[in-house]
Scaffold this motif. Structure first.
Motif, PDB file in Angstrom:
ATOM      1  N   GLY A  49      57.026  -4.720  20.816  1.00 43.59           N
ATOM      2  CA  GLY A  49      57.843  -3.615  20.314  1.00 43.59           C
ATOM      3  C   GLY A  49      56.949  -2.537  19.720  1.00 43.59           C
ATOM      4  N   LYS A  50      57.346  -1.282  19.920  1.00 41.42           N
ATOM      5  CA  LYS A  50      56.534  -0.153  19.461  1.00 41.42           C
ATOM      6  C   LYS A  50      56.335  -0.163  17.950  1.00 41.42           C
ATOM      7  N   HIS A  51      57.377  -0.442  17.219  1.00 39.72           N
ATOM      8  CA  HIS A  51      57.290  -0.403  15.757  1.00 39.72           C
ATOM      9  C   HIS A  51      56.331  -1.477  15.240  1.00 39.72           C
ATOM     10  N   LYS A  52      56.449  -2.698  15.766  1.00 37.11           N
ATOM     11  CA  LYS A  52      55.583  -3.783  15.310  1.00 37.11           C
ATOM     12  C   LYS A  52      54.136  -3.559  15.713  1.00 37.11           C
ATOM     13  N   VAL A  53      53.911  -3.094  16.933  1.00 34.94           N
ATOM     14  CA  VAL A  53      52.541  -2.830  17.393  1.00 34.94           C
ATOM     15  C   VAL A  53      51.929  -1.687  16.598  1.00 34.94           C
ATOM     16  N   ASN A  54      52.701  -0.640  16.333  1.00 33.46           N
ATOM     17  CA  ASN A  54      52.204   0.482  15.549  1.00 33.46           C
ATOM     18  C   ASN A  54      51.852   0.031  14.131  1.00 33.46           C
ATOM     19  N   THR A  55      52.679  -0.810  13.541  1.00 34.93           N
ATOM     20  CA  THR A  55      52.398  -1.328  12.203  1.00 34.93           C
ATOM     21  C   THR A  55      51.129  -2.157  12.193  1.00 34.93           C
ATOM     22  N   GLN A  56      50.969  -3.019  13.200  1.00 37.76           N
ATOM     23  CA  GLN A  56      49.761  -3.838  13.283  1.00 37.76           C
ATOM     24  C   GLN A  56      48.524  -2.964  13.488  1.00 37.76           C
ATOM     25  N   TRP A  57      48.618  -1.949  14.337  1.00 35.12           N
ATOM     26  CA  TRP A  57      47.488  -1.056  14.571  1.00 35.12           C
ATOM     27  C   TRP A  57      47.102  -0.326  13.288  1.00 35.12           C
ATOM     28  N   LEU A  58      48.091   0.162  12.546  1.00 34.98           N
ATOM     29  CA  LEU A  58      47.809   0.863  11.294  1.00 34.98           C
ATOM     30  C   LEU A  58      47.160  -0.068  10.271  1.00 34.98           C
ATOM     31  N   LEU A  59      47.582  -1.328  10.235  1.00 31.55           N
ATOM     32  CA  LEU A  59      46.946  -2.292   9.331  1.00 31.55           C
ATOM     33  C   LEU A  59      45.484  -2.523   9.701  1.00 31.55           C
ATOM     34  N   TYR A  60      45.185  -2.641  10.992  1.00 27.90           N
ATOM     35  CA  TYR A  60      43.798  -2.786  11.425  1.00 27.90           C
ATOM     36  C   TYR A  60      42.987  -1.544  11.075  1.00 27.90           C
TER      37      TYR A  60
END
Length: 69
Positions: free
Chosen positions: A41-52
């Motif tokens: 999902g875009k929201h979850k992947v975007n959140t994970q990317w921002l955390l990295y």
């Protein structure tokens, strides 16, 4: 894309990208171990990317600004 990169402006922009952006992606992939996103999902992947990205920035601050931390 080939025409864009071969132009004088394209070479200037791409040469800056190689020195500023690509090492960040390499650091996140090799050192932090993000080779693929386990979430969907875009929201979850975007959140994970921002955390990295946050972790990468904290590591850089810790390494190069010892008086700051």
């Amino acid at each position: 894309m080939k025409w864009k990169i071969n132009s004088s402006l394209g070479r200037l922009v791409y040469s800056k990208r190689i020195g500023t952006v690509e090492p960040v992606f390499a650091h996140i992939c090799s050192v932090l171990g993000l080779n693929r996103f386990p979430l969907r999902g875009k929201h979850k992947v975007n959140t994970q990317w921002l955390l990295y990205c946050i972790v990468h920035n904290i590591i850089i601050i810790h390494r190069f600004a010892p008086g700051f931390t």
